[in-house]
Design a protein around this motif. Structure first.
Motif, PDB file in Angstrom:
ATOM      1  N   LYS A  35       0.851  -1.191   0.000  1.00 38.61           N
ATOM      2  CA  LYS A  35       0.000   0.000   0.000  1.00 38.61           C
ATOM      3  C   LYS A  35       0.888   1.242   0.000  1.00 38.61           C
ATOM      4  CE  LYS A  35      -3.822   2.118   2.559  1.00 38.61           C
ATOM      5  NZ  LYS A  35      -3.232   3.458   2.710  1.00 38.61           N
ATOM      6  N   PRO A  36       0.845   2.037  -1.075  1.00 45.78           N
ATOM      7  CA  PRO A  36       1.694   3.232  -1.106  1.00 45.78           C
ATOM      8  C   PRO A  36       1.156   4.308  -0.171  1.00 45.78           C
ATOM      9  CG  PRO A  36       0.276   3.170  -3.043  1.00 45.78           C
ATOM     10  CD  PRO A  36       0.038   1.885  -2.298  1.00 45.78           C
ATOM     11  N   PRO A  37       2.000   5.258   0.222  1.00 50.08           N
ATOM     12  CA  PRO A  37       1.528   6.351   1.072  1.00 50.08           C
ATOM     13  C   PRO A  37       0.411   7.142   0.397  1.00 50.08           C
ATOM     14  CG  PRO A  37       3.925   6.308   0.993  1.00 50.08           C
ATOM     15  CD  PRO A  37       3.450   5.350  -0.043  1.00 50.08           C
ATOM     16  N   GLU A  38      -0.508   7.630   1.210  1.00 49.33           N
ATOM     17  CA  GLU A  38      -1.587   8.474   0.696  1.00 49.33           C
ATOM     18  C   GLU A  38      -1.002   9.786   0.179  1.00 49.33           C
ATOM     19  OE1 GLU A  38      -4.600   7.400   0.544  1.00 49.33           O
ATOM     20  OE2 GLU A  38      -4.557   5.664   1.898  1.00 49.33           O
ATOM     21  N   ASP A  39      -1.817  10.526  -0.564  1.00 50.53           N
ATOM     22  CA  ASP A  39      -1.399  11.863  -0.970  1.00 50.53           C
ATOM     23  C   ASP A  39      -1.142  12.697   0.278  1.00 50.53           C
ATOM     24  OD1 ASP A  39      -1.668  11.239  -3.639  1.00 50.53           O
ATOM     25  OD2 ASP A  39      -3.693  12.046  -3.815  1.00 50.53           O
TER      26      ASP A  39
END
Length: 447
Positions: A90-94
């Protein structure tokens, strides 16, 4: 409590501190690397990521490896925010939240993008982190410069109001976990049951803990940093004691709380109550200007009074301390700074230039000796332990004749007692954040 306003003031203070430290150490700017996950040997699984504490001093971002903060005097701090395109994880959120408005944010999709976003000239740039090779070719003197690090560590002892608020929230989370753990112990749960109850009560993943929980039943409590997890159920008559040392974190700031419980009424339960009372008395003795080392030895005197009162040692308290007997039952330090790290830094720093206080050979594990000052946060954790190793050493010494070995042996099965709170020093007095957190959980009898 307006955390957004307190955070604004916190960032302003960090800008001042870091500009001064850069100037004093001869650098123009600073790169603070969030860090990178480590990979297990001959494996493709990473260890749980732990962010660089210098990075989370500025930013409440705990799961953002490879990101870089650029700090220069008189300039707005710039964050190179790593946001890879990835379907495995899961990539970091904006970037969002109140913290964003205080930084110039540059998005980086790859590690090449990170390097490209760095300042063009790095000759007078310091680097703080573990993997400088990921960002460039730095001279050895640029990597974690001791003079710069020392000043930043020295100043970290003085918490901003934002940090004090975060520490208070971390104590509330931990108190919820302790409440659940206590109930699991009194219900006859195993060490593993108690640990899981703590996680559920605090509402956290194990990887989110600031340190590995110490959940020690019976004689396991004599091991100060016991990290086992017995899974074998016991009959009620075989359950005697619990020492649980467990904390939590909020926005990267840690709490560190220890409680001891007796399963049955009796003399051990009385000892637990007595240590608890002496711990509270020690907190009441804290005064601005006193050396923390003095408080440590006051703690020894108070524990020595209990050793005499419970007829474990046949001497007066002052003699128990003078002869070094108290160190066999209370071998650790009374406390340590608490903050971005559980054992926070700077406890022996005499000045921002890195000069340190001398170590006392009689207190080799004491982590804090500085004078008590406003805005410091530290723990107070006296205890009495019945450690087989230390008791065997005591038995071989000349002091053995002063010990009531029959009574000591009766207590060995309980392991020991430790009570620990996190406190913050203010001009107006001492705030016991741990006790306040338990009181906030109204009506449960928690302490």
């Amino acid at each position: 409590m307006n955390l957004d306003l307190l955070y604004r003031e916190h960032i302003a203070e960090l800008c001042v501190r870091h500009a001064r430290a850069l100037d004093n150490s001869g650098y123009d700017q600073l790169l603070i690397h969030a860090g990178a996950p480590g990979t297990a040997f001959m494996d493709d699984n990473d260890y749980p990521f732990r962010v660089n504490p210098h990075f989370k001093h500025w930013l409440p971002l705990l799961e953002h490896p490879y990101s870089v903060l650029v700090v220069a005097a008189g300039e707005r701090p710039r964050l190179i925010y790593f946001q890879p395109e990835d379907y495995w994880h899961k990539p970091p959120e904006d970037p969002e939240g109140s913290w964003v408005e205080h930084f110039d944010v540059v998005l980086a999709k790859s590690k090449q993008d990170i390097v490209a976003a760095l300042p063009s000239r790095l000759e007078r740039t310091a680097y703080i982190g573990e993997q400088p090779q990921l960002l460039g070719d730095f001279a050895a003197a640029q990597v974690n410069p001791p003079r710069l690090i020392a000043e930043l560590h020295f100043q970290r002892a003085y918490k901003t109001e934002y940090e004090i608020a975060c520490l208070g929230c971390a104590n509330v989370i931990a108190a919820r976990g302790h409440k659940a753990a206590r109930a699991a112990f009194l219900a006859g749960g195993t060490e593993l049951d108690i640990h899981h109850a703590y996680l559920r009560g605090a509402g956290v993943l194990e990887s989110e803990l600031p340190y590995a929980n110490i959940v020690a039943v019976n004689n396991h409590s004599s091991i100060l940093h016991y990290h086992g997890a017995d899974r074998s159920p016991m009959l009620p008559q075989d359950i005697h004691s619990l020492v649980i040392d467990a904390g939590a974190q909020f926005r990267g700031y840690a709490s560190d709380i220890t409680r001891s419980y007796a399963f049955h009424k009796g003399e051990y339960a009385e000892l637990v109550q007595a240590v608890d009372q002496e711990q509270l008395a020690l907190v009441d003795e804290i005064q601005i200007g006193m050396d923390f080392a003095e408080l440590h030895w006051r703690g020894h005197l108070r524990m020595a009074h209990l050793l005499s009162r419970f007829e474990l040692v046949r001497l007066e308290a002052a003699d128990i301390v003078e002869l070094g007997i108290s160190r066999a039952f209370f071998p650790c330090g009374l406390g340590h700074f608490i903050g971005l790290q559980v054992h926070d830094v700077g406890g022996y720093l005499k000045a921002p230039d890195g000069e340190e206080f001398a170590r006392d050979p009689k207190a080799p594990f004491l982590r804090l000796v500085r004078k008590v000052e406003p805005r410091q946060a530290f723990t107070v954790e006296p205890g009495i332990y019945f450690s087989d190793m230390l008791l065997e050493e005591l038995a071989r010494s000349d002091n053995s004749r002063h010990i009531n070995w029959q009574k000591v042996n009766e207590f060995r099965g309980y392991g020991g007692v430790r009570v620990e709170d996190c406190v913050v020093v203010h001009d107006s007095g001492v705030e016991n954040q741990s006790r306040d957190a338990f009181r906030a959980l109204a009506g449960d009898g928690a302490r």
